[in-house]
Design a protein around this motif. Sequence first.
Motif, PDB file in Angstrom:
ATOM      1  N   GLU A 256      60.364  42.523 -15.534  1.00 62.49           N
ATOM      2  CA  GLU A 256      60.607  42.807 -14.113  1.00 62.49           C
ATOM      3  C   GLU A 256      62.085  42.528 -13.808  1.00 62.49           C
ATOM      4  OE1 GLU A 256      56.313  41.508 -12.183  1.00 62.49           O
ATOM      5  OE2 GLU A 256      57.864  39.989 -12.536  1.00 62.49           O
ATOM      6  N   MET A 257      62.596  43.211 -12.797  1.00 58.52           N
ATOM      7  CA  MET A 257      64.001  43.039 -12.428  1.00 58.52           C
ATOM      8  C   MET A 257      64.087  41.923 -11.373  1.00 58.52           C
ATOM      9  SD  MET A 257      66.986  43.891 -13.101  1.00 58.52           S
ATOM     10  CE  MET A 257      66.665  45.340 -14.103  1.00 58.52           C
ATOM     11  N   GLN A 258      64.823  40.846 -11.689  1.00 63.89           N
ATOM     12  CA  GLN A 258      64.935  39.703 -10.789  1.00 63.89           C
ATOM     13  C   GLN A 258      66.360  39.614 -10.235  1.00 63.89           C
ATOM     14  OE1 GLN A 258      63.713  35.990 -12.529  1.00 63.89           O
ATOM     15  NE2 GLN A 258      63.585  34.959 -10.512  1.00 63.89           N
ATOM     16  N   VAL A 259      66.427  39.606  -8.918  1.00 63.49           N
ATOM     17  CA  VAL A 259      67.729  39.490  -8.213  1.00 63.49           C
ATOM     18  C   VAL A 259      67.866  38.045  -7.722  1.00 63.49           C
ATOM     19  CG1 VAL A 259      69.135  40.279  -6.275  1.00 63.49           C
ATOM     20  CG2 VAL A 259      67.634  41.901  -7.496  1.00 63.49           C
ATOM     21  N   THR A 260      68.920  37.366  -8.169  1.00 64.03           N
ATOM     22  CA  THR A 260      69.175  35.984  -7.725  1.00 64.03           C
ATOM     23  C   THR A 260      70.634  35.879  -7.264  1.00 64.03           C
ATOM     24  OG1 THR A 260      69.768  35.304  -9.968  1.00 64.03           O
ATOM     25  CG2 THR A 260      67.465  34.994  -9.280  1.00 64.03           C
ATOM     26  N   GLY A 261      70.858  34.929  -6.375  1.00 62.76           N
ATOM     27  CA  GLY A 261      72.233  34.759  -5.901  1.00 62.76           C
ATOM     28  C   GLY A 261      72.403  33.479  -5.102  1.00 62.76           C
ATOM     29  N   GLU A 262      73.654  33.118  -4.894  1.00 60.99           N
ATOM     30  CA  GLU A 262      73.988  31.922  -4.111  1.00 60.99           C
ATOM     31  C   GLU A 262      74.969  32.306  -3.016  1.00 60.99           C
ATOM     32  OE1 GLU A 262      75.507  27.302  -4.783  1.00 60.99           O
ATOM     33  OE2 GLU A 262      75.686  28.786  -6.392  1.00 60.99           O
ATOM     34  N   TYR A 294      65.662  37.657   2.203  1.00 58.64           N
ATOM     35  CA  TYR A 294      66.169  36.554   3.043  1.00 58.64           C
ATOM     36  C   TYR A 294      66.490  35.344   2.189  1.00 58.64           C
ATOM     37  CZ  TYR A 294      64.934  39.114   7.232  1.00 58.64           C
ATOM     38  OH  TYR A 294      64.882  40.067   8.224  1.00 58.64           O
ATOM     39  N   ALA A 295      67.571  34.678   2.608  1.00 64.06           N
ATOM     40  CA  ALA A 295      68.005  33.474   1.896  1.00 64.06           C
ATOM     41  C   ALA A 295      67.157  32.282   2.314  1.00 64.06           C
ATOM     42  CB  ALA A 295      69.480  33.203   2.195  1.00 64.06           C
ATOM     43  N   PHE A 296      67.132  31.298   1.453  1.00 65.26           N
ATOM     44  CA  PHE A 296      66.468  30.038   1.780  1.00 65.26           C
ATOM     45  C   PHE A 296      67.402  28.887   1.395  1.00 65.26           C
ATOM     46  CE2 PHE A 296      65.260  31.325  -2.477  1.00 65.26           C
ATOM     47  CZ  PHE A 296      65.411  30.185  -3.230  1.00 65.26           C
ATOM     48  N   PRO A 297      67.392  27.796   2.164  1.00 61.69           N
ATOM     49  CA  PRO A 297      66.564  27.568   3.360  1.00 61.69           C
ATOM     50  C   PRO A 297      66.953  28.505   4.503  1.00 61.69           C
ATOM     51  CG  PRO A 297      68.223  25.853   3.181  1.00 61.69           C
ATOM     52  CD  PRO A 297      68.322  26.657   1.923  1.00 61.69           C
ATOM     53  N   ASP A 298      66.106  28.529   5.507  1.00 62.32           N
ATOM     54  CA  ASP A 298      66.333  29.486   6.593  1.00 62.32           C
ATOM     55  C   ASP A 298      67.633  29.198   7.344  1.00 62.32           C
ATOM     56  OD1 ASP A 298      65.258  31.620   8.508  1.00 62.32           O
ATOM     57  OD2 ASP A 298      65.630  29.912   9.854  1.00 62.32           O
ATOM     58  N   THR A 299      67.950  27.913   7.529  1.00 62.70           N
ATOM     59  CA  THR A 299      69.145  27.536   8.294  1.00 62.70           C
ATOM     60  C   THR A 299      70.173  26.891   7.370  1.00 62.70           C
ATOM     61  OG1 THR A 299      67.867  27.166  10.317  1.00 62.70           O
ATOM     62  CG2 THR A 299      70.041  26.132  10.207  1.00 62.70           C
ATOM     63  N   LEU A 300      71.414  27.359   7.493  1.00 61.07           N
ATOM     64  CA  LEU A 300      72.513  26.774   6.740  1.00 61.07           C
ATOM     65  C   LEU A 300      73.514  26.168   7.719  1.00 61.07           C
ATOM     66  CD1 LEU A 300      73.336  29.404   3.945  1.00 61.07           C
ATOM     67  CD2 LEU A 300      71.903  27.364   3.801  1.00 61.07           C
ATOM     68  N   THR A 305      74.993  25.702   1.014  1.00 60.58           N
ATOM     69  CA  THR A 305      74.689  26.917   0.254  1.00 60.58           C
ATOM     70  C   THR A 305      73.204  27.246   0.345  1.00 60.58           C
ATOM     71  OG1 THR A 305      74.383  25.643  -1.770  1.00 60.58           O
ATOM     72  CG2 THR A 305      76.568  26.568  -1.380  1.00 60.58           C
ATOM     73  N   GLY A 306      72.912  28.541   0.258  1.00 62.50           N
ATOM     74  CA  GLY A 306      71.537  29.016   0.254  1.00 62.50           C
ATOM     75  C   GLY A 306      71.302  29.925  -0.950  1.00 62.50           C
ATOM     76  N   GLN A 307      70.073  30.197  -1.226  1.00 62.33           N
ATOM     77  CA  GLN A 307      69.711  31.006  -2.398  1.00 62.33           C
ATOM     78  C   GLN A 307      68.944  32.254  -1.964  1.00 62.33           C
ATOM     79  OE1 GLN A 307      70.802  29.738  -5.358  1.00 62.33           O
ATOM     80  NE2 GLN A 307      71.527  27.905  -4.231  1.00 62.33           N
ATOM     81  N   ILE A 308      69.080  33.291  -2.835  1.00 60.74           N
ATOM     82  CA  ILE A 308      68.182  34.449  -2.714  1.00 60.74           C
ATOM     83  C   ILE A 308      67.507  34.641  -4.061  1.00 60.74           C
ATOM     84  CG2 ILE A 308      69.521  35.590  -0.894  1.00 60.74           C
ATOM     85  CD1 ILE A 308      70.571  37.505  -3.057  1.00 60.74           C
ATOM     86  N   ASP A 309      66.275  35.083  -4.006  1.00 62.74           N
ATOM     87  CA  ASP A 309      65.517  35.281  -5.250  1.00 62.74           C
ATOM     88  C   ASP A 309      64.421  36.300  -4.957  1.00 62.74           C
ATOM     89  OD1 ASP A 309      64.112  35.194  -7.594  1.00 62.74           O
ATOM     90  OD2 ASP A 309      64.127  32.987  -7.715  1.00 62.74           O
ATOM     91  N   HIS A 310      64.599  37.479  -5.530  1.00 65.77           N
ATOM     92  CA  HIS A 310      63.611  38.535  -5.285  1.00 65.77           C
ATOM     93  C   HIS A 310      63.321  39.250  -6.611  1.00 65.77           C
ATOM     94  CE1 HIS A 310      61.418  41.298  -2.663  1.00 65.77           C
ATOM     95  NE2 HIS A 310      61.758  42.243  -3.557  1.00 65.77           N
ATOM     96  N   THR A 311      62.032  39.489  -6.863  1.00 57.07           N
ATOM     97  CA  THR A 311      61.599  40.135  -8.117  1.00 57.07           C
ATOM     98  C   THR A 311      61.089  41.543  -7.817  1.00 57.07           C
ATOM     99  OG1 THR A 311      61.013  38.004  -9.082  1.00 57.07           O
ATOM    100  CG2 THR A 311      60.070  39.994 -10.103  1.00 57.07           C
ATOM    101  N   HIS A 312      61.596  42.526  -8.600  1.00 59.38           N
ATOM    102  CA  HIS A 312      61.168  43.926  -8.448  1.00 59.38           C
ATOM    103  C   HIS A 312      60.280  44.307  -9.642  1.00 59.38           C
ATOM    104  CE1 HIS A 312      63.851  45.007  -5.093  1.00 59.38           C
ATOM    105  NE2 HIS A 312      64.742  44.187  -5.667  1.00 59.38           N
TER     106      HIS A 312
END
Length: 339
Positions: A256-262, A294-300, A305-312
């Motif tokens: 699966e294609m996983q999108v991650t970021g900071e 959407y990034a987590f945590p919800d509030t920065l 820093t916040g993270q994103i993590d989505h799997t396609h």
Amino acid sequence: MLIAGIGLHFYLEYNNSTAQSLYDEGVEYALEGQYSRAQSLFEESLEHNPNYEAAEINYDFMSVALEVNEKLNNVDTLVDQGAFQQAVQITEEAESQLSSYNGEIINFLLDSILDKRNEVRMSQVEQRLADDPGAEELKILLWQVQSLEHEDAESLEEMLRERIVSHTANEANEKLQTNQFTAAISIIEDGLRYAPENERLISLQTTIENQQSDFETQQQERIAQALNQYELEQEQNENNAIEVVGIEVNVNEYDEMQVTGELLSVATKPIHSISVTYKLLDEDEEEILENETYAFPDTLYPDETGQIDHTHSDIPEDIDLDEITISIEQISWYLDGQE
């Protein structure tokens, strides 16, 4: 009989002349405050002319004058004891005692009483000055001294003005140190009422006015800078609140294609509901799909820093997963307090 008549005439003339001379001498002594001596002379005058009414009146009055003079002598003792009110009261009693009399000697006595009362007032003010009174009491004392007729009144008045100036300058300086310019100027203006041409107060007034002008100019500049800074921060918060620290796409163990970021918040206030819209591209940079996550945590908060993590799992089978790249299209957020 003629000789006797002429002798009697000259005798009476002699007595009248001597009585008058003694009377005049008595008046001079009375006007010098030597009432006992004056009374003796008036008595002698009456011996030469028992019908001399003026001498008789002044003879009787000398007893009153001696009594008044004794009271005035007691005033000095009371002043030495600090009993100023009692001393003033005695001068008032002495003045009242003379209210039914008139004449040159009376006026002299009344002037003596007034001088003595002024001396009492002067001594009272000098004692109060020794106790280092405050500015308001100094003003009252100045008013009292201004109403006195005394040879030292002018120098005492000048001393009081200097004390008022010193208190005024110190109080105004205290207000100036805390930028209370209006209060400081008001204090100076009040002080100038008592020392209108005082160079120290006039100079200090100019200094306060200049500092007030400089402070207001600086304050306006600070306000302008603050507004400009606020506008810059607001623009950044609204348009450039997020920095992408890193974002990548990888194939996970399930193919699966996983999108991650900071993401880093560079806003000056909290932001929330941060969303990232991106496109996945094939090796020819053709769009495979577009997605929003959407990034987590919800509030920065600032500098967090916040993270994103989505799997396609819906990538077409004919796409080489290893050749997929990502293109960020948009990052959006809400400022704290916004819905």
